[in-house]
Structure formats: structure tokens, C-alpha cells
Design a protein around this motif. Sequence first.
Motif, PDB file in Angstrom:
ATOM      1  N   PHE A  79       0.832  -1.210   0.000  1.00 54.35           N
ATOM      2  CA  PHE A  79       0.000   0.000   0.000  1.00 54.35           C
ATOM      3  C   PHE A  79       0.864   1.257   0.000  1.00 54.35           C
ATOM      4  O   PHE A  79       0.572   2.226  -0.709  1.00 54.35           O
ATOM      5  N   TYR A  80       1.932   1.257   0.792  1.00 56.33           N
ATOM      6  CA  TYR A  80       2.828   2.423   0.806  1.00 56.33           C
ATOM      7  C   TYR A  80       3.492   2.628  -0.557  1.00 56.33           C
ATOM      8  O   TYR A  80       3.581   3.759  -1.043  1.00 56.33           O
ATOM      9  N   LEU A  81       3.962   1.539  -1.166  1.00 54.38           N
ATOM     10  CA  LEU A  81       4.614   1.661  -2.473  1.00 54.38           C
ATOM     11  C   LEU A  81       3.647   2.167  -3.542  1.00 54.38           C
ATOM     12  O   LEU A  81       3.994   3.036  -4.344  1.00 54.38           O
ATOM     13  N   ARG A  82       2.431   1.637  -3.545  1.00 52.61           N
ATOM     14  CA  ARG A  82       1.437   2.089  -4.520  1.00 52.61           C
ATOM     15  C   ARG A  82       1.121   3.564  -4.297  1.00 52.61           C
ATOM     16  O   ARG A  82       0.989   4.335  -5.255  1.00 52.61           O
ATOM     17  N   SER A  83       1.010   3.978  -3.063  1.00 55.52           N
ATOM     18  CA  SER A  83       0.771   5.383  -2.760  1.00 55.52           C
ATOM     19  C   SER A  83       1.910   6.251  -3.277  1.00 55.52           C
ATOM     20  O   SER A  83       1.685   7.312  -3.868  1.00 55.52           O
ATOM     21  N   ASP A  84       3.145   5.793  -3.066  1.00 59.36           N
ATOM     22  CA  ASP A  84       4.299   6.551  -3.547  1.00 59.36           C
ATOM     23  C   ASP A  84       4.316   6.646  -5.066  1.00 59.36           C
ATOM     24  O   ASP A  84       4.655   7.682  -5.629  1.00 59.36           O
ATOM     25  N   LEU A  85       3.945   5.559  -5.745  1.00 62.21           N
ATOM     26  CA  LEU A  85       3.896   5.595  -7.207  1.00 62.21           C
ATOM     27  C   LEU A  85       2.831   6.563  -7.710  1.00 62.21           C
ATOM     28  O   LEU A  85       3.046   7.299  -8.678  1.00 62.21           O
ATOM     29  N   LEU A  86       1.682   6.573  -7.041  1.00 59.50           N
ATOM     30  CA  LEU A  86       0.634   7.525  -7.428  1.00 59.50           C
ATOM     31  C   LEU A  86       1.067   8.964  -7.139  1.00 59.50           C
ATOM     32  O   LEU A  86       0.803   9.868  -7.928  1.00 59.50           O
ATOM     33  N   THR A  87       1.746   9.162  -6.017  1.00 59.06           N
ATOM     34  CA  THR A  87       2.240  10.498  -5.683  1.00 59.06           C
ATOM     35  C   THR A  87       3.276  10.941  -6.708  1.00 59.06           C
ATOM     36  O   THR A  87       3.284  12.092  -7.131  1.00 59.06           O
ATOM     37  N   LYS A  88       4.131  10.023  -7.134  1.00 54.17           N
ATOM     38  CA  LYS A  88       5.123  10.346  -8.158  1.00 54.17           C
ATOM     39  C   LYS A  88       4.455  10.792  -9.452  1.00 54.17           C
ATOM     40  O   LYS A  88       4.921  11.718 -10.106  1.00 54.17           O
ATOM     41  N   SER A  89       3.337  10.158  -9.788  1.00 57.23           N
ATOM     42  CA  SER A  89       2.630  10.549 -11.004  1.00 57.23           C
ATOM     43  C   SER A  89       2.111  11.984 -10.904  1.00 57.23           C
ATOM     44  O   SER A  89       2.023  12.688 -11.903  1.00 57.23           O
ATOM     45  N   VAL A  90       1.779  12.426  -9.695  1.00 57.38           N
ATOM     46  CA  VAL A  90       1.353  13.816  -9.495  1.00 57.38           C
ATOM     47  C   VAL A  90       2.522  14.740  -9.776  1.00 57.38           C
ATOM     48  O   VAL A  90       2.372  15.782 -10.446  1.00 57.38           O
ATOM     49  N   TYR A  91       3.725  14.375  -9.317  1.00 51.19           N
ATOM     50  CA  TYR A  91       4.909  15.177  -9.600  1.00 51.19           C
ATOM     51  C   TYR A  91       5.159  15.258 -11.099  1.00 51.19           C
ATOM     52  O   TYR A  91       5.496  16.303 -11.630  1.00 51.19           O
ATOM     53  N   VAL A  92       5.021  14.139 -11.795  1.00 47.75           N
ATOM     54  CA  VAL A  92       5.269  14.103 -13.231  1.00 47.75           C
ATOM     55  C   VAL A  92       4.261  14.983 -13.963  1.00 47.75           C
ATOM     56  O   VAL A  92       4.617  15.724 -14.885  1.00 47.75           O
ATOM     57  N   GLU A  93       2.982  14.946 -13.535  1.00 44.27           N
ATOM     58  CA  GLU A  93       1.942  15.774 -14.158  1.00 44.27           C
ATOM     59  C   GLU A  93       2.250  17.253 -13.973  1.00 44.27           C
ATOM     60  O   GLU A  93       2.037  18.058 -14.874  1.00 44.27           O
ATOM     61  N   VAL A  94       2.740  17.627 -12.787  1.00 40.21           N
ATOM     62  CA  VAL A  94       3.000  19.033 -12.476  1.00 40.21           C
ATOM     63  C   VAL A  94       4.234  19.522 -13.216  1.00 40.21           C
ATOM     64  O   VAL A  94       4.286  20.647 -13.699  1.00 40.21           O
ATOM     65  N   ALA A  95       5.238  18.672 -13.316  1.00 40.50           N
ATOM     66  CA  ALA A  95       6.503  19.069 -13.955  1.00 40.50           C
ATOM     67  C   ALA A  95       6.315  19.165 -15.427  1.00 40.50           C
ATOM     68  O   ALA A  95       6.137  19.852 -16.208  1.00 40.50           O
TER      69      ALA A  95
END
Length: 154
Positions: free
Chosen positions: A138-154
Motif C-alpha cells: 500500500f505504501y509503495l502504490r501510494s508513492d507511485l501515485l504520488t510520483k505521477s502527481v509530480y510528473v503531471e505538475v513538472a
Amino acid sequence: SLMTNSLKKIRKHAAHRRSLMAALTFGLAAFLAVIDLCFYYFGNYEKTIIIGSDRGIADALSVHMYLVSAAFAVTGRRERPRTWQFSLLHPDNLEDLGDLFFLIGSLVDVVLCDYHFDDNTSFWSTLSSFLWFFDACFYLRSDLLTKSVYVEVA
């Protein structure tokens, strides 16, 4: 503006899943486990055994410290309001599930450490391992989803 909205998104999702106290107690628990391992392989482990138990003092302290870390993780880490909406596609919900599995796994480990009712069966140890495994997933999946937010913003 787009930049302001992007920064708000990052602040909302980039907050670390654990409070400082949860991180410190987790690190202390891991350190105590390493100390126990060092005593076991390199030191005089027999002198660290708790009377009437097969566990070393550092090992027992480590197990209990993980429970303290889980309590900090579950209770005091969020600035966001709780909502009744739940989605496995939302990083905060996945972190909440990870924290819940972390807490339950820690509770099982403390009970096993203190009461030794699993001595003749591997069921409880296996259950604990699965809880910790799902916690990490669950933590890893959350981190991957959070990373996708960074990619969208960048």
C-alpha cells in the motif's frame, strides 16, 4: 494560476506519510533490531535473553517500538481532513490502509513477543508477515501515485 494550483497539488500529496515521531521511533526500532542481530551473531546473546523467554532485550524493545511508531503513524500525521470517500486510486487512502496494516501487524508482533502462544504453529508469524507485506504494498502504490502527481505538475 497554473503554477499556484500545481504547487498546491504537490503540497497536498507530497507530505511524508509519517510524522517526525513516527519516523524516529521506526528508525529506533530498526536500530534495536540491528543491535539484537549483532548480539546474536557477534556478541554474548545468552546474556541479553529475557528471563523465561527466547527473545533478547533489544529484540523485544524493537518489536514494541514498531508498535509505538505505528500508533504515531495512525494518529498524528495528517493535515488533510478525513472524508467518507474512498478510492484505491488516491494516495492518501492507500497510506491510510498501509498505516492500518502496519498497526495490526505491529499489534500481532507484540502479542506474539509477550505471550508466546505461537510456539507450536507458524500461523501467527505467517499472518504477521502478510500484514507487513500488504503494508509495504500500500505504501509503495501510494508513492507511485504520488510520483505521477509530480510528473503531471513538472
